[in-house]
Design a protein around this motif. Structure first.
Motif, PDB file in Angstrom:
ATOM      1  N   LEU A  58       0.768  -1.506  -0.113  1.00 16.32           N
ATOM      2  CA  LEU A  58      -0.014   0.025  -0.048  1.00 16.32           C
ATOM      3  C   LEU A  58       0.807   1.152   0.025  1.00 16.32           C
ATOM      4  O   LEU A  58       0.659   2.238  -0.886  1.00 16.32           O
ATOM      5  N   GLY A  59       1.907   1.193   0.742  1.00 12.58           N
ATOM      6  CA  GLY A  59       2.941   2.283   0.838  1.00 12.58           C
ATOM      7  C   GLY A  59       3.646   2.570  -0.416  1.00 12.58           C
ATOM      8  O   GLY A  59       3.580   3.814  -0.916  1.00 12.58           O
ATOM      9  N   ARG A  60       3.978   1.688  -0.965  1.00 12.68           N
ATOM     10  CA  ARG A  60       4.563   1.783  -2.168  1.00 12.68           C
ATOM     11  C   ARG A  60       3.785   2.348  -3.360  1.00 12.68           C
ATOM     12  O   ARG A  60       4.215   3.357  -3.968  1.00 12.68           O
ATOM     13  N   ARG A  61       2.384   1.924  -3.417  1.00 14.48           N
ATOM     14  CA  ARG A  61       1.351   2.530  -4.218  1.00 14.48           C
ATOM     15  C   ARG A  61       1.177   3.902  -4.064  1.00 14.48           C
ATOM     16  O   ARG A  61       1.378   4.890  -4.956  1.00 14.48           O
ATOM     17  N   LEU A  62       1.020   4.238  -2.841  1.00 13.14           N
ATOM     18  CA  LEU A  62       0.966   5.952  -2.353  1.00 13.14           C
ATOM     19  C   LEU A  62       2.153   6.528  -2.834  1.00 13.14           C
ATOM     20  O   LEU A  62       1.863   7.777  -3.335  1.00 13.14           O
ATOM     21  N   GLY A 122      14.179  18.585  12.747  1.00 12.68           N
ATOM     22  CA  GLY A 122      12.732  18.867  13.440  1.00 12.68           C
ATOM     23  C   GLY A 122      11.767  17.868  13.293  1.00 12.68           C
ATOM     24  O   GLY A 122      10.650  17.945  14.013  1.00 12.68           O
ATOM     25  N   VAL A 123      12.089  16.809  12.653  1.00 14.23           N
ATOM     26  CA  VAL A 123      10.758  15.902  12.365  1.00 14.23           C
ATOM     27  C   VAL A 123      11.336  14.343  13.046  1.00 14.23           C
ATOM     28  O   VAL A 123      12.390  13.761  12.517  1.00 14.23           O
ATOM     29  N   ALA A 124      10.567  13.679  13.995  1.00 12.70           N
ATOM     30  CA  ALA A 124      11.115  12.657  14.698  1.00 12.70           C
ATOM     31  C   ALA A 124      10.885  11.163  14.192  1.00 12.70           C
ATOM     32  O   ALA A 124      11.457  10.415  14.581  1.00 12.70           O
ATOM     33  N   SER A 125       9.876  11.194  13.094  1.00 13.13           N
ATOM     34  CA  SER A 125       9.534  10.027  12.456  1.00 13.13           C
ATOM     35  C   SER A 125       9.235  10.140  11.024  1.00 13.13           C
ATOM     36  O   SER A 125       8.764  10.992  10.309  1.00 13.13           O
ATOM     37  N   LEU A 126       9.440   8.847  10.583  1.00 13.83           N
ATOM     38  CA  LEU A 126       9.134   8.911   8.952  1.00 13.83           C
ATOM     39  C   LEU A 126       7.620   8.967   9.195  1.00 13.83           C
ATOM     40  O   LEU A 126       7.146   9.525   7.801  1.00 13.83           O
ATOM     41  N   GLU A 127       6.771   8.505   9.935  1.00 17.86           N
ATOM     42  CA  GLU A 127       5.307   8.639   9.637  1.00 17.86           C
ATOM     43  C   GLU A 127       4.884  10.076   9.902  1.00 17.86           C
ATOM     44  O   GLU A 127       4.019  10.689   8.920  1.00 17.86           O
ATOM     45  N   GLN A 128       5.489  10.920  10.819  1.00 16.95           N
ATOM     46  CA  GLN A 128       5.249  12.084  10.952  1.00 16.95           C
ATOM     47  C   GLN A 128       5.586  13.183   9.621  1.00 16.95           C
ATOM     48  O   GLN A 128       5.035  13.826   9.273  1.00 16.95           O
ATOM     49  N   GLN A 129       6.695  12.580   9.193  1.00 13.51           N
ATOM     50  CA  GLN A 129       7.425  13.473   7.946  1.00 13.51           C
ATOM     51  C   GLN A 129       6.504  13.328   6.759  1.00 13.51           C
ATOM     52  O   GLN A 129       6.547  14.316   6.083  1.00 13.51           O
ATOM     53  N   GLU A 168     -10.511   2.127   6.904  1.00 17.14           N
ATOM     54  CA  GLU A 168     -10.547   2.409   5.750  1.00 17.14           C
ATOM     55  C   GLU A 168      -9.412   3.456   5.440  1.00 17.14           C
ATOM     56  O   GLU A 168      -8.919   3.964   6.436  1.00 17.14           O
ATOM     57  N   PRO A 169      -9.345   4.001   4.437  1.00 20.49           N
ATOM     58  CA  PRO A 169      -8.412   4.991   4.278  1.00 20.49           C
ATOM     59  C   PRO A 169      -8.422   6.394   5.077  1.00 20.49           C
ATOM     60  O   PRO A 169      -9.550   7.024   5.083  1.00 20.49           O
ATOM     61  N   ASP A 170      -7.467   6.531   5.683  1.00 17.16           N
ATOM     62  CA  ASP A 170      -7.357   7.790   6.425  1.00 17.16           C
ATOM     63  C   ASP A 170      -6.149   8.105   6.942  1.00 17.16           C
ATOM     64  O   ASP A 170      -5.297   7.506   6.292  1.00 17.16           O
ATOM     65  N   PRO A 171      -5.624   9.459   7.526  1.00 11.43           N
ATOM     66  CA  PRO A 171      -4.474   9.866   7.718  1.00 11.43           C
ATOM     67  C   PRO A 171      -3.592   8.756   8.471  1.00 11.43           C
ATOM     68  O   PRO A 171      -2.352   8.867   8.166  1.00 11.43           O
ATOM     69  N   TYR A 172      -4.321   8.103   9.488  1.00 16.37           N
ATOM     70  CA  TYR A 172      -3.374   7.028  10.145  1.00 16.37           C
ATOM     71  C   TYR A 172      -2.851   6.032   9.097  1.00 16.37           C
ATOM     72  O   TYR A 172      -1.672   5.521   9.280  1.00 16.37           O
ATOM     73  N   VAL A 173      -3.617   5.631   8.147  1.00 17.76           N
ATOM     74  CA  VAL A 173      -3.176   4.525   7.356  1.00 17.76           C
ATOM     75  C   VAL A 173      -2.179   5.239   6.083  1.00 17.76           C
ATOM     76  O   VAL A 173      -1.156   4.469   5.792  1.00 17.76           O
ATOM     77  N   ILE A 174      -2.555   6.363   5.930  1.00 17.28           N
ATOM     78  CA  ILE A 174      -1.647   7.113   4.781  1.00 17.28           C
ATOM     79  C   ILE A 174      -0.165   7.209   5.491  1.00 17.28           C
ATOM     80  O   ILE A 174       0.716   6.752   4.730  1.00 17.28           O
ATOM     81  N   THR A 175      -0.038   7.670   6.422  1.00 18.73           N
ATOM     82  CA  THR A 175       1.204   8.033   6.995  1.00 18.73           C
ATOM     83  C   THR A 175       1.997   6.770   7.400  1.00 18.73           C
ATOM     84  O   THR A 175       3.202   6.822   7.024  1.00 18.73           O
ATOM     85  N   ARG A 176       1.256   5.804   7.863  1.00 16.63           N
ATOM     86  CA  ARG A 176       2.080   4.531   8.157  1.00 16.63           C
ATOM     87  C   ARG A 176       2.215   3.567   7.192  1.00 16.63           C
ATOM     88  O   ARG A 176       3.374   3.055   7.289  1.00 16.63           O
ATOM     89  N   ALA A 177       1.379   3.759   6.002  1.00 20.38           N
ATOM     90  CA  ALA A 177       1.822   2.726   4.989  1.00 20.38           C
ATOM     91  C   ALA A 177       3.138   3.306   4.300  1.00 20.38           C
ATOM     92  O   ALA A 177       4.033   2.644   4.080  1.00 20.38           O
ATOM     93  N   ILE A 178       2.910   4.436   3.878  1.00 16.14           N
ATOM     94  CA  ILE A 178       4.252   5.180   3.472  1.00 16.14           C
ATOM     95  C   ILE A 178       5.509   5.006   4.184  1.00 16.14           C
ATOM     96  O   ILE A 178       6.767   4.478   3.486  1.00 16.14           O
ATOM     97  N   ALA A 179       5.419   5.326   5.506  1.00 17.93           N
ATOM     98  CA  ALA A 179       6.513   5.041   6.233  1.00 17.93           C
ATOM     99  C   ALA A 179       7.111   3.668   6.276  1.00 17.93           C
ATOM    100  O   ALA A 179       8.258   3.300   6.237  1.00 17.93           O
ATOM    101  N   CYS A 180       6.197   2.552   6.147  1.00 17.77           N
ATOM    102  CA  CYS A 180       6.528   1.314   6.225  1.00 17.77           C
ATOM    103  C   CYS A 180       7.269   0.854   5.012  1.00 17.77           C
ATOM    104  O   CYS A 180       8.224   0.124   4.874  1.00 17.77           O
ATOM    105  N   TYR A 181       6.718   1.430   3.868  1.00 18.55           N
ATOM    106  CA  TYR A 181       7.543   1.300   2.367  1.00 18.55           C
ATOM    107  C   TYR A 181       8.708   1.773   2.388  1.00 18.55           C
ATOM    108  O   TYR A 181       9.888   1.285   1.924  1.00 18.55           O
TER     109      TYR A 181
END
Ligand code: HEC
Ligand code: HEC
Length: 332
Positions: A58-62, A122-129, A168-181
């Motif tokens: 999912l992260g790769r697709r995003l 200034g950014v502490a995690s990939l999710e936040q980034q 379902e798709p929401d900010p939780y999913v979007i930030t985490r999936a991209i960071a995972c990728y």
């Protein structure tokens, strides 16, 4: 010298963990042909965002999807090109409507290992980034809730999101999936790695070995800042690029005058693929970067005492370049 000691220690710890580690993280990497290279530790994974195949896909697709930008013009990969260790080939990459920011796109290969992100840290995690480019006027100029709305109109995105995070798709999913990728983008198969971690003594040319000695020498002092398995100690330093910096670097975060002109020490892995160089892409080539260090840079009240200048013969310069080239990741 202290840094070299730390690097060795890291290497030994990593070698141990490589052979023994049976954590889910290592297992994921292994199951997907993403073996953690010898000499590299297992990346730290935040609680709740364990790596799974569904999340990475999912992260790769995003990451490659232009629907993340307001006008469908730009994706993460527009500025972070897979062919260039996920950096860009221009000094400043255009975002929506061709708008330009003020910094060079850094490579994302091995970003899993950093403990802070962006030039000022200034950014502490990939999710936040992930939120930064989405909201940035010069990048996606968009809103993460509207990205989720776009995803919800595509049943394959909804299914992938449910499979990955059970929602379902929401900010939780979007930030985490991209960071995972992003945490799967690991590259440690260079001639240098074959030479050091795998003891293939012919992997590095004589010129590259001489260049490594120069790199580690007291006079050039490169390895004082570019240390460890990623060739960065993750500190923030002023390298005397300017008398007056247009970008105040770390001071943008701390507001401290003593932080003006300090930037995160970049990793030098794959540096042959990531031109142009420095926070603003101000140097077109590695030759010009070496010339800068040799000159000792401009006077600046915060310039690091390690930047003293030195002189190299033309053949020594070629040796140093050969060493930097030996840090390029190659798929086997
Ligand atoms: C318009 C070009 C552009 C786009 C689009 C873009 N980036 Fe970046 N990215 C940059 C620049 C420039 C920086 C450096 C910013 C800074 O330090 O202030 C950066 C920094 C980063 C960093 C920090 C790396 C480090 O070493 O600190 C990460 C991670 C990252 N981007 C991931 C992404 C992801 C994920 C996306 C998509 C959601 C994305 N970028 C979209 C240009 C872009
Ligand atoms: C005092 C710490 C320090 C020392 C010593 C040092 N560097 Fe750096 N290096 C940095 C910092 C900080 C940056 C980023 C500066 C910026 O973006 O403005 C950098 C950037 C670079 C870059 C550009 C990387 C990129 O992706 O843009 C290269 C190449 C490089 N250094 C090589 C060297 C070499 C070779 C030496 C030894 C001759 C050396 N460095 C010595 C701190 C240091």
């Amino acid at each position: 010298m202290i840094y070299i000691g730390t690097a060795m220690l890291l290497l030994i710890m990593a070698l141990n963990s490589c052979t023994k580690d049976d954590s889910p993280v290592a297992a994921y990497y292994e199951a997907n042909g993403l073996l953690i290279p010898a000499g590299f530790p297992i990346p730290a994974i935040p609680e709740g965002n364990e790596i799974t195949r569904e999340r990475v896909e999912l992260g790769r697709r995003l990451f490659f999807d232009k629907a993340l930008s307001r006008d469908f013009s730009t994706s993460c990969a527009s500025c972070h090109l897979p062919t260039h260790a996920f950096s860009d080939t221009v000094a400043i990459s255009p975002g929506v409507e061709g708008r330009l920011g003020f910094r060079n796109s850094p490579p994302l290969l091995n970003v899993a290992y950093f403990s802070s992100f962006m030039e000022e840290g200034g950014v502490a995690s990939l999710e936040q980034q992930v939120l930064a480019p989405i909201q940035d006027h010069n990048e996606f100029d968009f809103n993460i809730l509207l990205i989720a709305d776009r995803m919800k109109q595509d049943s394959s995105y909804v299914n992938s999101s449910l499979a990955a995070y059970d929602r379902e798709p929401d900010p939780y999913v979007i930030t985490r999936a991209i960071a995972c990728y992003e945490r799967t983008l690991i590259g440690g198969q260079s001639d240098y790695d074959r030479y050091t971690s795998q003891q293939q003594l012919s992997a590095m040319s004589d010129a590259a070995i001489r260049g490594m000695e120069l790199f580690n020498s007291r006079e050039l002092a490169c390895s004082n800042c570019h240390s460890g398995f990623l060739f960065t100690d993750e500190s923030f330093r002023n390298t005397g690029l300017y008398e007056a910096y247009a970008d105040s670097g770390r001071a943008r975060l701390t507001y401290l005058p003593s932080d003006r002109g300090l930037f995160k020490v970049p990793s030098l892995r794959n540096v042959t693929l990531t031109a142009p160089y420095m926070h603003n892409g101000g140097f077109p080539s590695l030759e010009s970067v070496i010339d800068h260090y040799a000159s000792g840079g401009f006077e600046h009240e915060n310039k690091d005492p390690l930047i003293q200048g030195f002189s190299l013969s033309e053949s020594q310069k070629q040796d140093l370049l050969a060493f930097l080239a030996a840090l390029e990741h190659q798929e086997l």
